[in-house]
Design an enzyme around this catalytic site. Structure first.
Site, PDB file in Angstrom:
ATOM      1  N   TYR A   1      14.697 -26.093  22.666  1.00 34.73           N
ATOM      2  CA  TYR A   1      14.686 -24.878  21.519  1.00 34.73           C
ATOM      3  C   TYR A   1      16.039 -25.124  20.742  1.00 34.73           C
ATOM      4  O   TYR A   1      16.279 -24.389  19.795  1.00 34.73           O
ATOM      5  CB  TYR A   1      15.246 -23.727  22.600  1.00 34.73           C
ATOM      6  CG  TYR A   1      13.972 -22.832  23.170  1.00 34.73           C
ATOM      7  CD1 TYR A   1      13.111 -22.427  22.292  1.00 34.73           C
ATOM      8  CD2 TYR A   1      13.736 -23.056  24.578  1.00 34.73           C
ATOM      9  CE1 TYR A   1      11.840 -22.042  23.125  1.00 34.73           C
ATOM     10  CE2 TYR A   1      12.577 -22.363  25.195  1.00 34.73           C
ATOM     11  CZ  TYR A   1      11.722 -21.951  24.373  1.00 34.73           C
ATOM     12  OH  TYR A   1      10.585 -21.341  24.787  1.00 34.73           O
TER      13      TYR A   1
ATOM     14  N   TYR B   1       2.771 -34.627  35.281  1.00 34.79           N
ATOM     15  CA  TYR B   1       2.405 -34.206  34.152  1.00 34.79           C
ATOM     16  C   TYR B   1       3.320 -34.277  32.972  1.00 34.79           C
ATOM     17  O   TYR B   1       3.476 -33.505  31.899  1.00 34.79           O
ATOM     18  CB  TYR B   1       1.710 -32.763  34.171  1.00 34.79           C
ATOM     19  CG  TYR B   1       0.647 -32.670  34.941  1.00 34.79           C
ATOM     20  CD1 TYR B   1      -0.672 -32.727  34.172  1.00 34.79           C
ATOM     21  CD2 TYR B   1       0.333 -33.132  36.279  1.00 34.79           C
ATOM     22  CE1 TYR B   1      -1.998 -32.865  34.395  1.00 34.79           C
ATOM     23  CE2 TYR B   1      -0.930 -33.299  36.823  1.00 34.79           C
ATOM     24  CZ  TYR B   1      -1.979 -33.101  36.022  1.00 34.79           C
ATOM     25  OH  TYR B   1      -3.403 -33.254  36.553  1.00 34.79           O
TER      26      TYR B   1
ATOM     27  N   HIS C   1      11.446 -18.908  35.107  1.00 36.29           N
ATOM     28  CA  HIS C   1      10.448 -19.887  35.238  1.00 36.29           C
ATOM     29  C   HIS C   1      10.279 -19.865  36.965  1.00 36.29           C
ATOM     30  O   HIS C   1      10.117 -20.689  37.620  1.00 36.29           O
ATOM     31  CB  HIS C   1      10.790 -21.020  34.903  1.00 36.29           C
ATOM     32  CG  HIS C   1      10.913 -21.312  33.359  1.00 36.29           C
ATOM     33  ND1 HIS C   1      11.095 -22.530  32.631  1.00 36.29           N
ATOM     34  CD2 HIS C   1      10.794 -20.479  32.334  1.00 36.29           C
ATOM     35  CE1 HIS C   1      11.035 -22.316  31.410  1.00 36.29           C
ATOM     36  NE2 HIS C   1      10.980 -21.133  31.169  1.00 36.29           N
TER      37      HIS C   1
ATOM     38  N   GLU D   1       0.396 -25.498  27.391  1.00 35.50           N
ATOM     39  CA  GLU D   1      -0.705 -26.348  27.485  1.00 35.50           C
ATOM     40  C   GLU D   1      -1.627 -25.679  28.384  1.00 35.50           C
ATOM     41  O   GLU D   1      -1.609 -25.062  29.429  1.00 35.50           O
ATOM     42  CB  GLU D   1       0.070 -27.674  28.735  1.00 35.50           C
ATOM     43  CG  GLU D   1       1.172 -28.260  27.833  1.00 35.50           C
ATOM     44  CD  GLU D   1       1.971 -29.257  28.850  1.00 35.50           C
ATOM     45  OE1 GLU D   1       2.614 -30.259  28.462  1.00 35.50           O
ATOM     46  OE2 GLU D   1       1.376 -29.264  30.047  1.00 35.50           O
TER      47      GLU D   1
END
Length: 376
Positions: free
Chosen positions: A268, A257, A155, A247
């Site tokens: 997960y 957000y 990420h 999204e």
């Protein structure tokens, strides 16, 4: 690509006819475009086109390639810093300066290791090609680093977009699979940032007066793998959700957000995450997917090759192996088409001639560049 016909491409392979394709709005046995294979790269991540129609392509392991679609030439670009490409790490986005025609400056992002910890960095250098074809970026300087650097290989995000007026640079920092930094006002992780062109935080960012890191524009994001401005100056962003909940967001200054406090997906391990709902204090996505598409790359289309799609968003699908079109209507968005491409699509870009250009993420090929042109 500019000044190019398909007949002029020695690297052109057979056109893909769309066998087995399916779309949400077209017949299942045909796509509204024809697919041509232009070249093959080694796990490419992003691309951008130069004014002369050539392209800069980044590869996961840390190579930047100058590619000429007219003759198939590939030239390595020297001057790139060392890249830590473990896991989701890569030499990531590459974008030309808003004034590239004058200053020849190229901006790019990459993952790196420093003192045993890892993060995403933003750098720039001046494009320089010698008379013998040797190509490099001169004076490469890292102008911004995510904070803090942490352990792990996921990420990073690292997408770049310039504001329509060319004054600001927007840069995405993923939350590095650490969850809580997305809500931490002092961390840049899990945020959209607004910077000056030299990498310093832009004055007037909406949350700095509240004690946030001065670069933060919006927060509560997960893994932001695409940002693009529309014709009216709105900033759109796509990000990977957890198990479900990919999204598309309309990014507004100062808003939260939700991640990891709200998501239309679940953890997960099966643990529930509260869905977005009115009044929860979080800005909800305009669209979400469950099952996921695993979005990679985001394009706001302005070309004339596909006039019926002008003003649409295009998203590459990784696990979904698809090309996704999103229809925009002002501040609203809706799902439109999803075409099976038979490979993970990492990047979507608009070619100089208005064609759609895709990069596969490796797999069956090393990572092909595809050109989509109208079928009829």
């Amino acid at each position: 690509m500019r000044h190019m016909t398909l007949a002029a491409l020695p690297l052109l392979l057979i056109a893909c006819s769309g066998d087995g394709a399916n779309s949400q709005t077209t017949s299942p046995d045909a796509k509204p475009f024809k697919t041509s294979v232009i070249a093959d790269f080694d796990s490419p991540w992003a691309m951008t086109f130069l004014p002369d129609g050539r392209a800069l392509v980044t590869e996961k392991a840390g190579e930047m390639i100058l590619f000429d679609p007219a003759n198939g030439t590939k030239i390595p670009v020297a001057g790139i810093p060392k890249v830590d490409s473990a896991g989701q790490g890569a030499l990531m986005d590459v974008v030309l300066s808003p004034t590239f025609a004058k200053d020849k400056v190229v901006y790019f992002s990459f993952s790196e290791e420093r003192d045993g910890l890892k993060g995403v960095a933003l750098a720039r250098g001046k494009f320089n090609q010698a008379s013998d074809g040797t190509t490099k970026l001169d004076g490469v300087t890292v102008i911004f680093r995510a904070s803090p650097y942490v352990d792990g290989n996921g990420h990073y995000s690292g997408r770049i977009a310039f504001s329509p007026d060319g004054k600001y640079l927007f840069f995405t920092n993923g939350e590095r699979q650490k969850f809580d930094p997305a809500q931490d006002p002092k961390a840049t992780l899990g945020k959209v940032l607004r910077l000056n062109l030299d990498g310093t935080p832009a004055a007037g960012n909406p949350l700095s007066a509240k004690g946030f890191h001065p670069a933060i524009w919006s927060y509560g994001h997960r893994n932001l793998l695409g940002i693009a401005f529309d014709k009216d100056g709105r900033l759109w962003e796509q990000e990977m959700g957890p198990k479900g909940g990919d999204e598309v967001n309309l990014i507004k200054p100062g808003l939260n957000y939700g991640w990891p406090k709200a998501s239309n997906g679940d953890h997960y391990d099966g643990r529930d995450i509260p869905d977005h709902k009115p009044g929860d204090g979080f800005e909800a996505p305009k669209i979400s997917w469950n099952p996921v598409i695993s979005p990679g790359g985001l394009l706001y289309y302005t070309g004339s090759a596909f006039p019926q799609w002008k003003g649409s968003l295009f998203i590459g699908g990784l696990s979904s192996q698809s090309l996704v079109r999103v229809k925009l209507n002002g501040v609203n968005a809706e799902k439109a088409d999803q075409w099976d491409m038979g490979a993970r699509i990492r990047e979507v870009e608009q070619g100089p001639d208005g064609a759609l250009c895709l990069l596969e993420d490796g797999g069956k090929s090393q990572g092909r560049m595809l050109k989509l042109t109208p079928a009829g």
